[in-house]
Scaffold this motif. Structure first.
Motif, mmCIF file in Angstrom:
data_model
loop_
_atom_site.group_PDB
_atom_site.id
_atom_site.type_symbol
_atom_site.label_atom_id
_atom_site.label_comp_id
_atom_site.label_asym_id
_atom_site.label_seq_id
_atom_site.Cartn_x
_atom_site.Cartn_y
_atom_site.Cartn_z
ATOM 1 N N HIS A 1 73.935 28.463 59.461
ATOM 2 C CA HIS A 1 73.673 29.545 60.418
ATOM 3 C C HIS A 1 72.299 30.147 60.172
ATOM 4 N N ASN A 2 71.483 30.132 61.197
ATOM 5 C CA ASN A 2 70.247 30.904 61.230
ATOM 6 C C ASN A 2 69.381 30.702 59.985
ATOM 7 N N GLY A 3 69.165 29.442 59.630
ATOM 8 C CA GLY A 3 68.278 29.132 58.511
ATOM 9 C C GLY A 3 68.937 29.053 57.160
ATOM 10 N N THR A 4 70.228 29.328 57.077
ATOM 11 C CA THR A 4 70.940 29.281 55.796
ATOM 12 C C THR A 4 72.090 28.289 55.857
ATOM 13 N N MET A 5 72.167 27.416 54.858
ATOM 14 C CA MET A 5 73.287 26.486 54.711
ATOM 15 C C MET A 5 74.206 27.048 53.624
ATOM 16 N N PHE A 6 75.499 27.152 53.943
ATOM 17 C CA PHE A 6 76.489 27.641 52.994
ATOM 18 C C PHE A 6 77.377 26.484 52.538
ATOM 19 N N TYR A 7 77.733 26.506 51.267
ATOM 20 C CA TYR A 7 78.579 25.453 50.672
ATOM 21 C C TYR A 7 79.649 26.125 49.827
ATOM 22 N N SER A 8 80.877 25.609 49.890
ATOM 23 C CA SER A 8 81.951 26.113 49.030
ATOM 24 C C SER A 8 82.643 24.953 48.338
ATOM 25 N N GLY A 9 82.942 25.143 47.048
ATOM 26 C CA GLY A 9 83.647 24.116 46.289
ATOM 27 C C GLY A 9 83.740 24.492 44.829
ATOM 28 N N PRO A 10 84.633 23.825 44.081
ATOM 29 C CA PRO A 10 84.746 24.103 42.640
ATOM 30 C C PRO A 10 83.450 23.745 41.911
ATOM 31 N N LYS A 11 83.009 24.625 41.036
ATOM 32 C CA LYS A 11 81.793 24.393 40.255
ATOM 33 C C LYS A 11 82.181 23.786 38.915
ATOM 34 N N SER A 12 82.683 22.577 38.985
ATOM 35 C CA SER A 12 83.137 21.859 37.803
ATOM 36 C C SER A 12 83.057 20.364 38.076
ATOM 37 N N GLU A 13 82.730 19.589 37.073
ATOM 38 C CA GLU A 13 82.627 18.140 37.244
ATOM 39 C C GLU A 13 83.974 17.446 37.110
ATOM 40 N N THR A 14 84.931 18.098 36.476
ATOM 41 C CA THR A 14 86.176 17.412 36.141
ATOM 42 C C THR A 14 87.439 18.131 36.589
ATOM 43 N N GLU A 15 87.373 19.454 36.754
ATOM 44 C CA GLU A 15 88.577 20.222 37.074
ATOM 45 C C GLU A 15 88.428 20.948 38.403
ATOM 46 N N ARG A 16 89.518 21.078 39.111
ATOM 47 C CA ARG A 16 89.526 21.850 40.355
ATOM 48 C C ARG A 16 89.740 23.322 40.019
ATOM 49 N N TRP B 1 69.671 24.689 46.044
ATOM 50 C CA TRP B 1 70.819 25.571 46.201
ATOM 51 C C TRP B 1 70.768 26.693 45.178
ATOM 52 N N THR B 2 71.238 27.879 45.585
ATOM 53 C CA THR B 2 71.371 28.989 44.642
ATOM 54 C C THR B 2 72.539 28.723 43.698
ATOM 55 N N SER B 3 72.600 29.525 42.630
ATOM 56 C CA SER B 3 73.749 29.402 41.720
ATOM 57 C C SER B 3 75.024 29.904 42.379
ATOM 58 N N GLY B 4 74.872 30.806 43.364
ATOM 59 C CA GLY B 4 76.011 31.197 44.178
ATOM 60 C C GLY B 4 76.844 32.324 43.609
ATOM 61 N N THR B 5 77.986 32.539 44.271
ATOM 62 C CA THR B 5 78.930 33.593 43.915
ATOM 63 C C THR B 5 80.305 32.992 43.675
ATOM 64 N N GLU B 6 80.928 33.371 42.585
ATOM 65 C CA GLU B 6 82.265 32.859 42.274
ATOM 66 C C GLU B 6 83.304 33.613 43.098
ATOM 67 N N ARG C 1 77.863 28.800 47.600
ATOM 68 C CA ARG C 1 76.438 28.685 47.304
ATOM 69 C C ARG C 1 75.689 28.563 48.624
ATOM 70 N N TRP C 2 74.390 28.822 48.613
ATOM 71 C CA TRP C 2 73.638 28.742 49.849
ATOM 72 C C TRP C 2 72.246 28.170 49.602
ATOM 73 N N SER C 3 71.705 27.634 50.688
ATOM 74 C CA SER C 3 70.395 26.990 50.656
ATOM 75 C C SER C 3 69.574 27.485 51.840
ATOM 76 N N HIS C 4 68.302 27.791 51.597
ATOM 77 C CA HIS C 4 67.400 28.235 52.654
ATOM 78 C C HIS C 4 66.418 27.144 53.068
ATOM 79 N N ASP C 5 66.607 25.934 52.537
ATOM 80 C CA ASP C 5 65.696 24.830 52.872
ATOM 81 C C ASP C 5 66.473 23.570 53.265
ATOM 82 N N TYR C 6 67.545 23.774 54.050
ATOM 83 C CA TYR C 6 68.328 22.671 54.624
ATOM 84 C C TYR C 6 68.947 21.761 53.553
#
Length: 536
Positions: free
Chosen positions: A236-251, A266-271, A257-262
């Motif tokens: 939306h409006n220049g920002t890409m938002f992503y949601s998901g577990p921040k773990s390589e092995t566990e859910r 990505w930012t470190s985000g909010t838990e 997290r969000w990105s301003h460059d498509y």
């Protein structure tokens, strides 16, 4: 699996798609099995048919909501099914099989999340659904429609390497979520099923409306770590938002997290949730750009700090303590002990956040650990026992029947009240007295009125009703009846009282869960005036 989409009148539709059998894992089958039946085109319930995974999407031009999903058993191979609603999801047309349109070799699982309608050229107005997995291999495909969902065909296709019999480390793109960028290109975030090279997401791009996904624009985004899972994506409006577990092995550790460059960085985000967390999806309302909505799965680590094995939860009752502004959920859990456990959790902010579940088995007594019945519990508004919380449960560790669970201190402690055992208590057969799922309401005189499932159709194929005049301490035998006007096919039913009117909802059939009805009585009638009630 959760799906969240915006409708045309600035409201949200939440669609929860369950699996009626999980092929990949016997353990998951045990946890998630839910039996839902569609009446197919011949008017008869099919056998050996279940549906799995689906995508919701909207054609704003025609004001149509679509649900595309995969169904097994209608044909020798899986089938891609499509159904639609033209009234914001209130009613739905019958599913239609579009397998022949897309080609049986491209019959796929429409991925969790949502499909899109292109807002820019190329292919402005095109409907696009991303699917994964096929009859004979692994990979992803984009399914396309240029006539508002009337006909469909396959577009870009990215196969796994190898296409068959993938193992850990192989290239196996799976569940995928597309978004459209302002230049009309598509950006896909893709599950890296066998953790090809890294434990992170794949990303892909299309510049021709989904016809192709060029290999030179396929990447592994190591900043988006993942434990093999479907994730949320929104632009939306220049920002890409992503949601998901921040773990390589566990859910676990669900973050936004969000990105301003498509998606390049990505930012470190909010838990959002620090404990167990699964699938998620993101959405905004068309006329509200100040809020981002997320629908997600979450859970808890049990008291020993380790995920339990062979544990699942079943059936629950919600109730509200208006005095303390607390919402409660009481449910049954299996496997925490050698026998089932009765669990209670609560929310003090209208269900936005919830405390950890606590085990109240020892409070009610192990012999009265029950399935809290579907529906709602109540808080008494009148004497006797004004303010008491009451939950009706059915079935026990060692027998059958119903029990009322009571709390007089706003849900801090609980005990059992009235108890009506089945006859016989164990090993019931058709025709035996076996009260099951039950729903209480309070009448103006402070008495309780329960409508009860007649599990083994004792004497008649109809509901049982029961009364309590002491706040749920007892359910006198002289006020237990069979109400032959409320026929039922052994099912839980809806029950509500308001301002002199009692409302009832349930199938109007003695044998099949087909035709449903909504009944009400405009007055309270004395028992000795109701000729169709029969003593049990």
């Amino acid at each position: 699996m959760p799906r969240l989409l915006r409708l045309l009148r600035n409201v949200l539709l939440i669609a929860i798609v369950f699996t009626a059998g999980w092929m990949a894992s016997k353990t998951l089958t045990k946890y998630y099995m839910v039996n839902f039946t569609w009446i197919m085109d011949d008017g008869k319930p099919p056998t050996d048919v279940y549906s799995n995974l689906g995508t919701v999407f909207v054609d704003d031009t025609k004001a149509i909501i679509f649900l595309m999903y995969v169904s097994f058993g209608i044909c020798p191979t899986r089938s891609v099914m499509l159904m639609n609603s033209t009234d914001d999801g209130i009613t739905w047309g019958r599913p239609r099989n579009i397998t022949d349109q897309v080609g049986k070799e491209y019959a796929t699982h429409p991925s969790p999340g949502y499909g899109i309608k292109k807002e820019h050229d190329p292919a402005k107005g095109r409907l696009i659904v991303c699917g994964h997995g096929f009859n004979d291999g692994v990979g992803i495909v984009l399914l396309l429609s240029d006539d508002h969902g009337v006909t469909w065909r396959h577009g870009a296709f990215v196969r796994g390497i190898p296409f068959h019999n993938n193992t850990d480390g192989d290239f196996a793109p799976a569940e995928c979520q597309p978004v459209e960028l302002p230049d009309g290109s598509l950006y896909l975030v893709v599950r890296n099923q066998h953790q090809y090279k890294y434990h992170c997401k794949m990303t892909m791009r299309s510049f021709d409306g989904g016809e192709t996904l060029p290999r030179r624009y396929m990447f592994l985004d190591r900043s988006l770590v993942e434990p093999k899972i479907s994730s949320g994506l929104w632009y939306h409006n220049g920002t890409m938002f992503y949601s998901g577990p921040k773990s390589e092995t566990e859910r676990r550790r669900l973050c936004i997290r969000w990105s301003h460059d498509y998606g390049n960085t990505w930012t470190s985000g909010t838990e959002i949730w620090g404990d167990l967390a699964g699938y998620s999806t993101l959405m905004m309302l068309p006329h509200d750009t100040n809020h981002l909505y997320i629908l997600y799965e979450r859970g808890w680590i049990m008291d020993d700090g380790k995920p339990p094995t062979d544990v699942y939860s079943n059936l629950g009752t919600v109730l509200v303590d208006d005095t303390k502004s607390i919402i409660f959920l009481m449910y049954i859990s299996f496997g925490i002990r050698p026998m089932r456990s009765l669990m209670l959790m609560n929310s003090t902010d209208d269900g936005i956040t919830w405390g950890r579940p606590r085990n109240i088995t020892d409070q009610v007594g192990k012999h009265f650990v029950t399935h809290p019945s579907p529906g709602h519990g109540i808080q008494k508004e009148h004497d006797p026992a004004k303010g008491r919380l009451i939950v009706c449960g059915h079935g026990f560790n060692d027998g059958l029947g119903i029990v009322l669970l009571l709390s007089d201190d706003h849900g801090v402690t609980w005990r059992h009240g009235a108890f009506v055992p089945s006859v016989p208590y164990q090993n019931n057969l058709d025709g035996d007295f076996n009260p099951a799922e039950c729903q209480p309401v309070e009448l103006p005189d402070g008495s309780l009125y329960l409508v009860v499932r007649n599990q083994h159709q004792y004497k008649y194929h109809c509901k049982m009703t029961m009364r309590s005049f002491d706040g749920g301490e007892t359910l006198p035998e002289k006020f237990i009846f069979l109400d032959r006007s409320l026929v039922e096919p052994r099912i839980s039913s809806g029950w509500w009282y308001h301002n002199g009117t009692m409302f009832y909802s349930g199938p109007k059939s003695e044998t099949g869960r087909g035709y449903c009805r909504f009944l009400y009585t405009a007055c309270l009638v004395r028992y000795d005036d109701i000729t169709q009630k029969h003593h049990c």
